[in-house]
Design a protein around this motif. Structure first.
Motif, PDB file in Angstrom:
ATOM      1  N   HIS A 114      45.425  58.267  -5.093  1.00  0.00           N
ATOM      2  CA  HIS A 114      45.788  59.656  -4.751  1.00  0.00           C
ATOM      3  C   HIS A 114      47.080  60.060  -5.454  1.00  0.00           C
ATOM      4  N   HIS A 115      47.260  59.563  -6.679  1.00  0.00           N
ATOM      5  CA  HIS A 115      48.512  59.865  -7.380  1.00  0.00           C
ATOM      6  C   HIS A 115      48.298  61.034  -8.333  1.00  0.00           C
ATOM      7  N   PRO A 116      49.182  62.019  -8.312  1.00  0.00           N
ATOM      8  CA  PRO A 116      48.984  63.153  -9.224  1.00  0.00           C
ATOM      9  C   PRO A 116      49.189  62.749 -10.686  1.00  0.00           C
ATOM     10  N   ARG A 117      48.452  63.451 -11.567  1.00  0.00           N
ATOM     11  CA  ARG A 117      48.648  63.219 -12.999  1.00  0.00           C
ATOM     12  C   ARG A 117      50.008  63.795 -13.414  1.00  0.00           C
ATOM     13  N   ILE A 118      50.532  63.193 -14.446  1.00  0.00           N
ATOM     14  CA  ILE A 118      51.764  63.756 -15.026  1.00  0.00           C
ATOM     15  C   ILE A 118      51.447  65.126 -15.618  1.00  0.00           C
ATOM     16  N   GLY A 119      52.252  66.116 -15.276  1.00  0.00           N
ATOM     17  CA  GLY A 119      52.059  67.443 -15.862  1.00  0.00           C
ATOM     18  C   GLY A 119      51.180  68.351 -15.025  1.00  0.00           C
ATOM     19  N   LEU A 150      57.526  64.044  -2.984  1.00  0.00           N
ATOM     20  CA  LEU A 150      58.285  63.145  -3.871  1.00  0.00           C
ATOM     21  C   LEU A 150      57.828  63.336  -5.316  1.00  0.00           C
ATOM     22  N   SER A 151      56.507  63.455  -5.503  1.00  0.00           N
ATOM     23  CA  SER A 151      55.999  63.650  -6.869  1.00  0.00           C
ATOM     24  C   SER A 151      56.513  64.940  -7.475  1.00  0.00           C
ATOM     25  N   ARG A 152      56.546  66.002  -6.684  1.00  0.00           N
ATOM     26  CA  ARG A 152      57.036  67.285  -7.213  1.00  0.00           C
ATOM     27  C   ARG A 152      58.471  67.144  -7.690  1.00  0.00           C
ATOM     28  N   THR A 153      59.281  66.451  -6.879  1.00  0.00           N
ATOM     29  CA  THR A 153      60.694  66.261  -7.266  1.00  0.00           C
ATOM     30  C   THR A 153      60.780  65.438  -8.552  1.00  0.00           C
ATOM     31  N   GLU A 154      60.015  64.356  -8.577  1.00  0.00           N
ATOM     32  CA  GLU A 154      60.088  63.460  -9.737  1.00  0.00           C
ATOM     33  C   GLU A 154      59.608  64.151 -11.013  1.00  0.00           C
ATOM     34  N   GLN A 155      58.636  65.044 -10.870  1.00  0.00           N
ATOM     35  CA  GLN A 155      58.054  65.685 -12.054  1.00  0.00           C
ATOM     36  C   GLN A 155      58.731  67.007 -12.388  1.00  0.00           C
ATOM     37  N   ALA A 156      59.790  67.338 -11.627  1.00  0.00           N
ATOM     38  CA  ALA A 156      60.424  68.660 -11.803  1.00  0.00           C
ATOM     39  C   ALA A 156      60.869  68.871 -13.246  1.00  0.00           C
ATOM     40  N   ARG A 189      42.045  54.636 -14.900  1.00  0.00           N
ATOM     41  CA  ARG A 189      43.018  54.946 -13.841  1.00  0.00           C
ATOM     42  C   ARG A 189      43.946  56.028 -14.390  1.00  0.00           C
ATOM     43  N   VAL A 190      44.666  56.660 -13.489  1.00  0.00           N
ATOM     44  CA  VAL A 190      45.608  57.718 -13.887  1.00  0.00           C
ATOM     45  C   VAL A 190      46.781  57.077 -14.640  1.00  0.00           C
ATOM     46  N   PHE A 191      47.231  57.720 -15.711  1.00  0.00           N
ATOM     47  CA  PHE A 191      48.422  57.260 -16.427  1.00  0.00           C
ATOM     48  C   PHE A 191      49.618  57.401 -15.498  1.00  0.00           C
ATOM     49  N   LEU A 192      50.369  56.310 -15.325  1.00  0.00           N
ATOM     50  CA  LEU A 192      51.523  56.328 -14.417  1.00  0.00           C
ATOM     51  C   LEU A 192      52.798  55.978 -15.172  1.00  0.00           C
ATOM     52  N   ILE A 193      53.801  56.799 -14.990  1.00  0.00           N
ATOM     53  CA  ILE A 193      55.108  56.527 -15.606  1.00  0.00           C
ATOM     54  C   ILE A 193      56.179  57.000 -14.641  1.00  0.00           C
ATOM     55  N   ARG A 194      57.324  56.318 -14.634  1.00  0.00           N
ATOM     56  CA  ARG A 194      58.449  56.787 -13.813  1.00  0.00           C
ATOM     57  C   ARG A 194      58.963  58.060 -14.469  1.00  0.00           C
ATOM     58  N   ALA A 195      58.690  59.190 -13.886  1.00  0.00           N
ATOM     59  CA  ALA A 195      58.986  60.478 -14.540  1.00  0.00           C
ATOM     60  C   ALA A 195      60.445  60.887 -14.350  1.00  0.00           C
ATOM     61  N   ALA A 196      61.051  60.441 -13.257  1.00  0.00           N
ATOM     62  CA  ALA A 196      62.428  60.867 -12.966  1.00  0.00           C
ATOM     63  C   ALA A 196      63.335  60.536 -14.156  1.00  0.00           C
ATOM     64  N   GLY A 197      64.078  61.531 -14.588  1.00  0.00           N
ATOM     65  CA  GLY A 197      65.034  61.290 -15.669  1.00  0.00           C
ATOM     66  C   GLY A 197      64.418  61.325 -17.053  1.00  0.00           C
ATOM     67  N   GLN A 232      59.100  50.699 -10.392  1.00  0.00           N
ATOM     68  CA  GLN A 232      60.301  51.535 -10.580  1.00  0.00           C
ATOM     69  C   GLN A 232      60.238  52.784  -9.709  1.00  0.00           C
ATOM     70  N   ILE A 233      59.052  53.387  -9.630  1.00  0.00           N
ATOM     71  CA  ILE A 233      58.899  54.583  -8.786  1.00  0.00           C
ATOM     72  C   ILE A 233      59.115  54.201  -7.318  1.00  0.00           C
ATOM     73  N   ALA A 234      58.535  53.062  -6.914  1.00  0.00           N
ATOM     74  CA  ALA A 234      58.670  52.621  -5.519  1.00  0.00           C
ATOM     75  C   ALA A 234      60.134  52.406  -5.164  1.00  0.00           C
ATOM     76  N   LEU A 243      62.831  53.746  -6.644  1.00  0.00           N
ATOM     77  CA  LEU A 243      63.530  55.045  -6.595  1.00  0.00           C
ATOM     78  C   LEU A 243      63.221  55.774  -5.301  1.00  0.00           C
ATOM     79  N   ARG A 244      61.952  55.744  -4.898  1.00  0.00           N
ATOM     80  CA  ARG A 244      61.573  56.429  -3.659  1.00  0.00           C
ATOM     81  C   ARG A 244      62.215  55.754  -2.442  1.00  0.00           C
ATOM     82  N   LEU A 245      62.233  54.411  -2.451  1.00  0.00           N
ATOM     83  CA  LEU A 245      62.841  53.681  -1.329  1.00  0.00           C
ATOM     84  C   LEU A 245      64.319  54.047  -1.198  1.00  0.00           C
TER      85      LEU A 245
HETATM   86  N1  2AL Z   1      51.076  60.013 -12.900  1.00  0.00           N
HETATM   87  C1  2AL Z   1      52.390  59.831 -12.683  1.00  0.00           C
HETATM   88  O1  2AL Z   1      53.074  59.142 -13.453  1.00  0.00           O
HETATM   89  N2  2AL Z   1      52.928  60.432 -11.575  1.00  0.00           N
HETATM   90  C2  2AL Z   1      54.245  60.295 -11.218  1.00  0.00           C
HETATM   91  N3  2AL Z   1      55.241  59.624 -11.808  1.00  0.00           N
HETATM   92  C3  2AL Z   1      56.394  59.773 -11.051  1.00  0.00           C
HETATM   93  O2  2AL Z   1      57.503  59.326 -11.291  1.00  0.00           O
HETATM   94  N4  2AL Z   1      56.114  60.562  -9.973  1.00  0.00           N
HETATM   95  C4  2AL Z   1      54.796  60.910 -10.028  1.00  0.00           C
HETATM   96  O3  2AL Z   1      54.150  61.621  -9.243  1.00  0.00           O
END
Ligand code: 2AL
Length: 165
Positions: free
Chosen positions: A64-69, A81-87, A114-122, A153-155, A157-159
């Motif tokens: 249930h993780h949103p896609r980047i973008g 949390l995702s909205r903040t991280e992807q701001a 699977r969905v591409f996952l990256i620590r978006a913050a920063g 890394q996301i976990a 940061l969220r913690l």
């Molecule tokens: N698909 C993603 O990489 N999603 C996300 N990365 C983050 O850092 N927050 C997200 O929601």
């Protein structure tokens, strides 16, 4: 919440509090079991010491993780949390970068299921796009390991945001 409250909550409430960091039972249970923490550094050290996420844990966490973008929908703690991280990415922009991110996400899901996952913050959208295009060339095992590291890394940061000193 502050650390002293986290240390004294009943285990089920403590687990519910940190689950938005990453929805993997083994990780949540270890963080809760490590209580009481002398300070927040001890809590974060326990999180850092957790074994890497396996591909199946990754898939469960990404279900249930949103896609980047894409704008994270919903009013759950995770969506917030995702909205903040992807701001910093400027969701919904009609830029060349946004178009290439959407195309890269589709390629990635086709290739790795699977969905591409990256620590978006920063990170800027351009940096994320460069990482996505690089990672698309990796083999499955290397990519699962890198995605697991990004999830960790996301976990973390969220913690840090969930349990304050
Ligand atoms: N698909 C993603 O990489 N999603 C996300 N990365 C983050 O850092 N927050 C997200 O929601």
């Amino acid at each position: 919440m502050d650390l002293s409250l986290f240390n004294t909550l009943p285990a089920d409430l403590a687990a519910a509090a940190v689950r938005p960091a990453v929805d993997v039972d083994r990780w949540v249970d270890a963080i809760v079991a490590g209580r009481p923490y002398a300070d927040r550094d001890a809590l974060l050290a326990t999180a850092r010491q957790q074994p890497a996420f396996t591909p199946s844990e990754l898939d469960a966490a990404l279900a249930h993780h949103p896609r980047i973008g894409e704008r994270p929908e919903g009013n759950s703690a995770e969506a917030e949390l995702s909205r903040t991280e992807q701001a910093s990415i400027g969701v919904g922009q009609e830029t060349e970068t946004a178009r290439r991110l959407a195309a890269g996400n589709a390629d990635y899901e086709q290739r790795f299921q699977r969905v591409f996952l990256i620590r978006a913050a920063g990170r800027s959208a351009e940096d994320i796009l460069a990482q996505l295009e690089r990672r698309l060339t990796q083999d499955r095992a290397a990519e699962a390991a890198e995605a697991a590291e990004q999830l960790a890394q996301i976990a973390l940061l969220r913690l840090e945001g969930i349990v304050t000193p």
